[in-house]
Design a protein around this motif. Structure first.
Motif, PDB file in Angstrom:
ATOM      1  N   ALA A 189      -3.923  -7.759  -2.659  1.00 30.90           N
ATOM      2  CA  ALA A 189      -4.614  -6.493  -2.895  1.00 30.90           C
ATOM      3  C   ALA A 189      -5.009  -6.367  -4.358  1.00 30.90           C
ATOM      4  O   ALA A 189      -4.350  -6.905  -5.243  1.00 30.90           O
ATOM      5  CB  ALA A 189      -3.716  -5.324  -2.498  1.00 30.90           C
ATOM      6  N   ASP A 190      -6.094  -5.642  -4.609  1.00 31.32           N
ATOM      7  CA  ASP A 190      -6.490  -5.327  -5.982  1.00 31.32           C
ATOM      8  C   ASP A 190      -5.438  -4.405  -6.599  1.00 31.32           C
ATOM      9  O   ASP A 190      -4.915  -3.519  -5.928  1.00 31.32           O
ATOM     10  CB  ASP A 190      -7.854  -4.641  -6.005  1.00 31.32           C
ATOM     11  N   VAL A 209      -3.937  -1.059  -4.788  1.00 25.06           N
ATOM     12  CA  VAL A 209      -2.602  -0.685  -5.268  1.00 25.06           C
ATOM     13  C   VAL A 209      -2.772  -0.085  -6.658  1.00 25.06           C
ATOM     14  O   VAL A 209      -3.188  -0.780  -7.583  1.00 25.06           O
ATOM     15  CB  VAL A 209      -1.648  -1.894  -5.308  1.00 25.06           C
ATOM     16  N   LEU A 210      -2.471   1.194  -6.785  1.00 23.34           N
ATOM     17  CA  LEU A 210      -2.621   1.899  -8.051  1.00 23.34           C
ATOM     18  C   LEU A 210      -1.246   2.262  -8.601  1.00 23.34           C
ATOM     19  O   LEU A 210      -0.453   2.919  -7.924  1.00 23.34           O
ATOM     20  CB  LEU A 210      -3.447   3.172  -7.867  1.00 23.34           C
ATOM     21  N   GLU A 228      -6.471  14.578  -3.535  1.00 22.61           N
ATOM     22  CA  GLU A 228      -7.444  14.225  -2.496  1.00 22.61           C
ATOM     23  C   GLU A 228      -7.359  12.744  -2.164  1.00 22.61           C
ATOM     24  O   GLU A 228      -7.409  12.364  -0.988  1.00 22.61           O
ATOM     25  CB  GLU A 228      -8.860  14.583  -2.952  1.00 22.61           C
ATOM     26  N   ALA A 229      -7.203  11.910  -3.199  1.00 29.49           N
ATOM     27  CA  ALA A 229      -7.158  10.474  -2.982  1.00 29.49           C
ATOM     28  C   ALA A 229      -5.953  10.080  -2.122  1.00 29.49           C
ATOM     29  O   ALA A 229      -6.071   9.260  -1.196  1.00 29.49           O
ATOM     30  CB  ALA A 229      -7.102   9.739  -4.322  1.00 29.49           C
ATOM     31  N   MET A 230      -4.793  10.654  -2.421  1.00 27.22           N
ATOM     32  CA  MET A 230      -3.581  10.286  -1.696  1.00 27.22           C
ATOM     33  C   MET A 230      -3.591  10.794  -0.262  1.00 27.22           C
ATOM     34  O   MET A 230      -3.070  10.135   0.642  1.00 27.22           O
ATOM     35  CB  MET A 230      -2.347  10.824  -2.440  1.00 27.22           C
ATOM     36  N   PHE A 250      -4.997   1.830   0.615  1.00 25.49           N
ATOM     37  CA  PHE A 250      -4.885   2.523  -0.661  1.00 25.49           C
ATOM     38  C   PHE A 250      -3.445   2.989  -0.816  1.00 25.49           C
ATOM     39  O   PHE A 250      -2.945   3.773  -0.015  1.00 25.49           O
ATOM     40  CB  PHE A 250      -5.839   3.714  -0.727  1.00 25.49           C
ATOM     41  N   PHE A 251      -2.776   2.482  -1.844  1.00 22.29           N
ATOM     42  CA  PHE A 251      -1.336   2.690  -2.003  1.00 22.29           C
ATOM     43  C   PHE A 251      -1.047   3.074  -3.445  1.00 22.29           C
ATOM     44  O   PHE A 251      -1.409   2.352  -4.371  1.00 22.29           O
ATOM     45  CB  PHE A 251      -0.605   1.394  -1.636  1.00 22.29           C
TER      46      PHE A 251
END
Length: 315
Positions: free
Chosen positions: A61-62, A101-102, A120-122, A140-141
């Motif tokens: 993952a990025d 992955v942030l 909103e993103a989460m 998206f994590f």
């Protein structure tokens, strides 16, 4: 079972890099497979960033990291529209949130306005920029960290923000034997800043992760377990030690995480022990202790332990 095989392979590869972080890494893996997010709380230097980087490599993952600071603006996280003189048009400059992955480092150092950029993103896996909704890459994590001992210049996360995290995972100092093994590895040339030298082998792809999540949805949960989860949250709302008990989202999180943890063990059903194992990381950031309970020396974990002791376990 595919989920159990993936779990074992990820743990084996992660063992090349991580030492003595089995339980925190297990919670992170449960959250990833469930589709939730994790808040990591621990003092600096306890391998929080290393765990995030390792996981990103293992799932191909990025990965991006954002250092939260008091002057960080929402546009620094999600991006903004930039005017280009040459073309005379606006172009979207995407922020670091456009990743899979942030790592939000020291998230409580940013003011509420910037913290809210993650809401909103989460929840929706999208961001809104200048009225335009843009989907985020899947999976998206979010892994966010905060320091439990340094509060000067910090902005405590509001309840709505905390509730977006599936787990709050506490990371303590390593015991002496683990610390000695870490020192041995560094003495032999390991460097966390050059993770590629560890030659980690990717285990799954984002597509395989979708297949794992589909398999997890098939895990069976009988009515006894559902009642057990409901009884726990109801008891938390009646607890004399708490100002605020668990929310409906807490019950849902416990149910979904229980299915994931059961699948990781190679079982097709959720057991009471699965629920007991997951109760504390699910609840510790969703309940508020009364001042007198804190004076007594109680913590969220000890209160949840008392609640578990009072709730009847299904047979």
């Amino acid at each position: 079972m595919i989920v159990q095989e993936v779990t074992e392979r990820i743990r084996a590869e992660a063992g090349k890099v991580l030492v003595g972080q089995e339980e925190p890494f297990t919670f992170i893996l449960v959250a990833l497979l469930t589709g939730g997010h994790v808040l990591l709380e621990g003092v600096p230097g306890t391998a929080k960033t290393l765990m995030a980087k390792t996981l990103a490599q293992l799932v191909q993952a990025d990965f991006k990291r954002v250092q939260f600071t008091p002057d960080l603006m929402p546009s620094d996280v999600i991006g903004t529209q930039v005017y280009e003189m040459g073309s005379g048009q606006f172009r979207l400059r995407k922020g670091p949130i456009f990743t899979q992955v942030l790592l939000g480092d020291e998230i409580n150092r940013a003011p509420a306005k910037t913290q809210s950029a993650l809401l909103e993103a989460m929840e929706e896996h999208q961001v809104t920029i200048e009225g335009q909704r843009i989907a985020l890459p899947e999976p998206f994590f979010v892994l966010a960290t905060q320091n439990p001992v340094e509060y000067e210049g910090t902005y405590p996360l509001p309840e709505a923000q905390l509730d977006r995290f599936l787990f709050k995972v506490l990371i303590d100092y390593a015991p002496p034997e683990v610390e000695m093994e870490v020192l041995r590895r560094y003495n032999q040339g390991f460097d966390a800043h050059h993770l590629e030298q560890a030659r980690l082998q990717p285990v799954i792809t984002p597509q395989m992760l979708k297949e794992c999540r589909a398999a997890i949805r098939e895990i069976q949960v009988d009515d006894g377990i559902i009642k057990y989860i409901s009884d726990i949250v109801q008891e938390s709302r009646r607890s004399l030690d708490l100002v605020l008990g668990g929310s409906m989202r807490a019950s849902i999180a416990l149910l979904l995480a229980g299915k994931t943890f059961a699948a990781m063990q190679g079982r097709q059903y959720v057991s009471p022990d699965d629920i007991k194992f997951l109760v504390r990381p699910v609840y510790r950031h969703r309940i508020i202790l009364k001042p007198e309970a804190e004076i007594e020396g109680l913590t969220a974990d000890t209160v949840m332990g008392r609640i578990l002791a009072r709730v009847e376990v299904p047979r």
